[in-house]
Design an enzyme around this catalytic site. Structure first.
Site, short mmCIF file in Angstrom:
data_model
loop_
_atom_site.label_atom_id
_atom_site.label_comp_id
_atom_site.label_asym_id
_atom_site.label_seq_id
_atom_site.Cartn_x
_atom_site.Cartn_y
_atom_site.Cartn_z
N HIS A 143 20.69 -7.28 57.97
CA HIS A 143 20.93 -6.00 57.65
C HIS A 143 22.43 -5.57 57.75
O HIS A 143 22.85 -4.86 56.86
CB HIS A 143 20.32 -5.09 58.75
N HIS A 149 28.31 -2.41 63.00
CA HIS A 149 27.93 -1.18 63.12
C HIS A 149 26.80 -1.21 64.09
O HIS A 149 26.55 -0.11 64.88
CB HIS A 149 27.30 -0.70 61.91
N GLU A 154 25.02 -0.46 69.69
CA GLU A 154 23.68 0.13 70.00
C GLU A 154 22.45 -0.92 70.44
O GLU A 154 21.68 -0.76 71.27
CB GLU A 154 23.07 0.73 68.71
N ASP A 155 22.56 -2.24 70.06
CA ASP A 155 21.44 -2.94 70.01
C ASP A 155 21.89 -4.47 70.73
O ASP A 155 20.76 -5.05 71.08
CB ASP A 155 21.11 -3.76 68.52
N ASP A 209 24.20 2.50 55.60
CA ASP A 209 23.23 1.94 56.51
C ASP A 209 22.22 2.39 56.41
O ASP A 209 20.96 1.78 56.33
CB ASP A 209 23.87 2.26 58.17
N ASP A 252 15.62 17.75 29.61
CA ASP A 252 16.50 16.53 29.24
C ASP A 252 16.13 15.59 30.01
O ASP A 252 16.47 15.68 31.40
CB ASP A 252 18.01 17.04 29.28
MN MN Z 1 21.81 -0.22 61.04
#
Ligand code: MN
Length: 746
Positions: free
Chosen positions: A52, A76, A80-81, A143, A263
């Protein structure tokens, strides 16, 4: 080779492709850091998690952003993870990267909510992040794009949630930032989950006919390219079927089937310079039939998001309409990548110089610019635009105030308290004294200087402030504090406006009409009206316009009544043929007789009547007579300057007499009108055309150009009466660029 390492290598090659001086070790270090931080984590698809961030970095690299952005994209999700911290990243990759990662993390933590208020709050946070460093939002959008591309592995609930958020927030932001390509993909992938049936319908139909589409695209592309070759123009020509969501929107908002979509196809001609764009446009219009009203010049007038291009829709031999967009390569880059094009890595440019004031200025302008005028590009969720109309400024204590774009220190002062505004004598922005009209920018720290002896707001402030709050508070102040002054200034602007709209005060203050007019305007007295105009509560222009309409209505009603009475008197005549057919003076002892001129003169039989040249009255006008020396009675309009009581010479007072209209036998009355207009080609012709459509006899028509590009057109027409004349005036007023039509006097 390990497939993940292979993928990293492809990324590195891509970045090296546009940035030959890339610090390869630093990039690889970022990859290894992320890889080990995410080790053991899997995506819902079962792939290792590192895929990812790698994919996000690839998209960022497609935008050709600087190395810090690529590194931040790789990292990134580590805060967070995984257990990684800001300090760790800062130490290893520098503070700018750490700030980027932290910015993206903050946005990731933002909970999507359907509550309007919370959404606005989230948008605000995004805005603040953008204003700090636009790269944060660019990375976040990349992202989101990758998450949308891989959404199939998520639960149905999550799919819907993310798709909705993407459609409502990320796609509009991408649009706002001018990143067309990413915006399209975000919209199409969201639609897939928001309305799977609708999406499939279009996708299936498009693919069923894909060979027909391909064929059409190729034919037109070849034809355009062929012509360009003949003209020796170096260019690229591309054709495509428009993206699914734009077709979907047209099908549903305009309730059309795919066949009826106007169109479906768009072609692009990319050339080297601006003059060639216009030349190519000429060629295209020569080759195909342009559709009226579809040409748009976004080169001379770029869209607020910076987009520039010429657009035209044409129809070829096949009878299929298609759009052609013509632009330079540079404009094309901006169109595809939007703001990211300005953030592209440039050789020889130190990374630190990115994020300089200049770049911020660009973002600010972009975000502050208002409405996107093209309805085709209209994004249904305008939340982002709403919010682009705001600036965020700070009090010296650090409190944030949100004000409309273009707000001044006056708005700021009143946003704190009306007492602060009313006592303001000056303002400081970022520590420096600024004028009252200074435009505030997001991030400014504003300090209001007040004084207890301040005289209160000035009337000019009403023009300088942008917020309704400030405007209302200033009006409040004037309403309360300055009644005398308000009445005086209100009266002055009211009278000036009367003059401007061709009315006299006497017409308004006529005791037969004034009470009605005041009642209509909800004011008890003229002074109250003046007061309201004075403090800005009502507009003089609108009030006078309303009064004028009302006067016209009253006149018409009176005229109708008169003609009804005339019918009645005609009937009377059958019984009493000797009696005079005059409605006004019928009861008078000395009944005047009918006159050939259509005028009866009180007390004078069979006198010579002529109509004054200065004001050319017509039946229905209030009139007054003047006994001339030897030429009978001259009839003026009552409001003619020559006839106004205050202008009459005292020694001639006895010469003014009452006259009135009766049925005359003349076919028409000659009267003069004066048109004021912005001069333009064909103006006189349009006036002549208008006069001919109302079938009025024209005795003369002349135009003269005035300085500053204005023109005065004088016409003399023959009409039966005032009603017919009002019809003519009305018709003439509708002519383009004519701003005033009035009856000539003097
Ligand atoms: Mn992400």
């Amino acid at each position: 080779m390990d497939p993940i390492l292979e993928r990293y290598q492809a990324l590195e090659d891509k970045v090296k492709g546009y940035n030959p001086t890339l610090d390869v070790r630093r990039l690889f270090d970022a990859f290894s850091f992320a890889d080990s931080a995410h080790s053991g984590q899997l995506r819902k698809s079962g792939e290792p998690y590192i895929i990812h961030p790698l994919a996000v970095a690839e998209i960022v690299a497609e935008l050709e952003l600087d190395t810090d952005s690529i590194i931040a994209a790789l990292l990134h999700d580590v805060i967070e993870d995984t257990g990684a911290t800001h300090e760790e990243i800062s130490k290893r990759f520098g503070e700018p990267v750490a700030l980027l990662v932290e910015g993206v993390t903050k946005l990731t933590k933002m909970q999507y909510t359907s509550k309007e208020e919370e959404q606005m709050e989230n948008l605000r946070k995004m805005f603040m992040a953008m204003a700090k460093d636009i790269r944060v939002i660019l990375i976040k959008i990349c992202d989101r794009l990758h998450n949308m591309r891989t959404m199939e592995y998520q639960s149905a609930k999550k799919q819907r949630e993310k798709a909705l958020e993407t459609m409502e927030i990320y796609a509009p932001i991408a649009h706002r930032l001018g990143m067309q390509r990413i915006k399209w993909e975000l919209e199409d992938t969201s639609l897939k989950y928001l309305d799977p049936v609708g999406y499939r319908e279009i996708a299936d139909e498009l693919s069923a006919r894909s060979s027909a589409h391909e064929e059409f695209l190729a034919t037109i592309q070849k034809r355009i390219q062929g012509r360009m070759n003949e003209e020796n123009i170096r260019c690229h020509v591309y054709g495509r079927v428009k993206h699914t969501y734009s077709i979907y929107r047209k099908m549903y908002t305009q309730n059309k089937t795919l066949d009826e979509i106007f169109d479906l196809y768009a072609f692009r001609v990319i050339v080297t310079d601006v003059p060639t764009c216009y030349y190519v446009l000429g060629c295209i219009h020569d080759m195909f039939n342009p559709v009226l009203g579809r040409f748009k010049d976004y080169i001379s007038t770029p869209k607020p998001n910076g987009y520039q291009s010429l657009h035209t829709t044409v129809i070829g031999r096949e009878g299929i309409p298609f759009e052609v967009q013509i632009r330079t390569q540079e404009m094309h880059n901006t169109a595809e990548y939007g703001i990211a094009a300005h953030w592209k890595y440039k050789q020889g440019m130190a990374n630190q110089s990115l994020g300089t004031e200049e770049a911020f200025e660009w973002v600010r302008k972009l975000l502050e610019s208002q409405q996107d005028a093209d309805p085709d590009e209209f994004v249904s969720t305008l939340k982002v635009d709403m919010f682009a109309d705001e600036v965020f400024v700070f009090t010296p204590q650090g409190d944030v105030k949100s004000l409309p774009a273009g707000a001044t220190p006056i708005d700021f002062a009143y946003s704190i308290h009306s007492a602060v505004g009313n006592r303001m004598t000056g303002a400081k922005v970022n520590g420096r004294i600024v004028p009252f009209e200074a435009e505030l920018k997001s991030g400014d720290i504003v300090e209001v200087i007040t004084s207890k002896t301040a005289h209160g707001p000035s009337r000019d402030w009403l023009k300088l402030c942008k917020s309704n709050e400030a405007r209302n508070k200033i009006r409040q102040w004037f309403k309360k504090e300055r009644r005398e002054e308000n009445i005086a200034t209100g009266r002055a602007s009211f009278e000036a406006e009367l003059k401007h709209q061709g009315l006299t005060l006497a017409q308004i203050t006529d005791e037969n009409v004034l009470p009605g007019l005041l009642k209509k305007s909800r004011f008890g007295t003229l002074d109250e009206l003046y007061n309201a105009i004075g403090y800005g509560g009502v507009s003089a222009v609108k009030t006078v316009a309303r009064f004028r309409d009302e006067l016209i209505r009253l006149d018409k009603a009176a005229a109708d009544r008169l003609s009804a009475e005339k019918l009645a008197t005609t009937a009377d005549e059958l019984i009493m043929p000797a009696s005079a057919a005059n409605t006004v003076s019928a009861q008078k002892p000395h009944a005047p007789r009918r006159s050939q001129s259509g005028i009866v003169v009180e007390g004078l039989d069979n006198c010579l009547v002529k109509f004054a040249k200065c004001c050319t009255p017509v039946p229905g006008d209030p009139v007054v007579g003047f006994i001339t020396r030897g030429f009978g009675v001259s009839v003026h309009r009552s409001d003619c300057p020559n006839a106004l009581v205050e202008n009459r010479k005292p020694e001639e007072a006895g010469r003014w007499i009452k006259v009135d209209w009766v049925d005359g036998d003349l076919p028409g009355y000659s009267t003069a009108l004066e048109l004021s207009a912005k001069d333009r080609d064909g103006l006189t012709l349009d006036v002549a055309m208008a006069l001919s459509t109302v079938k009025v006899k024209v005795n003369s028509l002349s135009a003269r150009a005035m300085p500053d590009g204005y023109a005065i057109i004088s016409v003399v027409v023959e009409v039966r009466d005032r009603d017919e004349l009002l019809g003519v005036v009305n018709k003439l007023s509708q002519i383009q660029s004519v701003y005033q039509v009035k009856r000539s006097v003097g």
